[in-house]
Design an enzyme around this catalytic site. Structure first.
Site: not given
Ligand code: F6R
Length: 260
Positions: A67, A138
């Site tokens: 993304d 998500h």
């Molecule tokens: C990022 C993505 C998001 C993150 C998720 C967790 O490319 O696709 O789905 O993986 O928001 O984010 P963190 O790792 O910062 O807790």
């Protein structure tokens, strides 16, 4: 779904790296699906270490990121283009033309998203997709309500996600409200999915994704239907799963069987 519980973030990252590296070593021209966020930083550090110290070769590897914020240019310090260069691409020998991160500044978004899907197909599909999970379950930016068959598209970010990501922007008002994301359906076509989670803030989402009903309200729950999905969590992120002991037992039994 295979669930691996490691003691802490570093152990989770090392274990994830082992799995990614196995794919790269078996198929040097493999296609990696990559994620941004805090979670995979340790995995990327370990990949860089293995490139430097063990000669792990990325010269034929191709990548597709999940993304990108819509409206941010690649040079913006909070863009996912920038993040990937900072935490991985600038430190390994991957040719720049093998790297694909959705572009945040395209005008005809729909045509661009269709092209992104086409590019993944033409590359032969994703061999392993690295995923983090949001507190709302998500994966990518597929917020609650995203169809489990969704494809790459423009999405509006959930309020919770905007709040969670404000820490990177300094001010909540500066967080973009839209993003381009691979869909859940796109992610599900990867041959292998690797979902990582660390810390108690992720415990509920992980329990829902692994043990709850499969629902568009928790995009990560779709992985229950994936033939080769691996979830690696640390102790804190594992703390709300009811079958925690069973996952530990299964991994121990399988490891013992392999060493026989
Ligand atoms: C990022 C993505 C998001 C993150 C998720 C967790 O490319 O696709 O789905 O993986 O928001 O984010 P963190 O790792 O910062 O807790």
């Amino acid at each position: 779904m295979r669930v691996i519980i490691e003691s802490d973030y570093d152990a989770m990252s090392r274990r994830a790296a082992e799995i990614v590296v196995e794919v790269v070593r078996e198929k040097p021209e493999c296609v990696l699906g990559l994620a941004t966020g805090s979670t995979p930083i340790g995995l990327y550090k370990e990949l860089i270490r293995m490139y430097r110290e063990e000669g792990l070769d990325f010269s034929k590897v191709r990548t597709f990121n999940l993304d990108e914020y819509y409206g941010l240019p690649p040079a913006h310090p909070q863009s996912y283009h920038y993040f990937m260069r900072q935490y991985l691409f600038d430190h390994i020998n991957i040719p720049p033309h093998n790297i694909n991160v959705p572009r945040g500044l395209v005008k005809d978004v729909q045509a661009y998203c269709a092209r992104y899907e086409q590019m993944i197909k033409e590359a032969g599909g994703i061999d392993i997709q690295v995923l983090g999970i949001g507190r709302d379950g998500h994966i990518g930016f597929n917020e609650p309500g995203s169809s489990l068959a969704s494809r790459t598209r423009l999405v509006a970010l959930d309020e919770q996600t905007v709040k969670d990501n404000a820490r990177f922007f300094g001010r909540e008002g500066d967080v973009p409200r839209f993003a381009i994301t691979m869909g859940v359906g796109t992610i599900m076509e990867a041959r292998k999915c690797l979902l990582l989670a660390s810390g108690s803030k992720k415990a509920k989402a992980i329990a829902q994704a692994v043990e709850g009903s499969i629902t568009s309200q928790i995009a990560a729950s779709a992985l229950q239907m994936h033939p080769d999905a691996i979830v690696i969590v640390d102790e804190e992120a594992a703390s709300e799963m009811k079958r925690r002991d069973f996952y530990l037992y299964t991994e121990k039994m399988m490891a013992e069987r392999l060493s026989r």
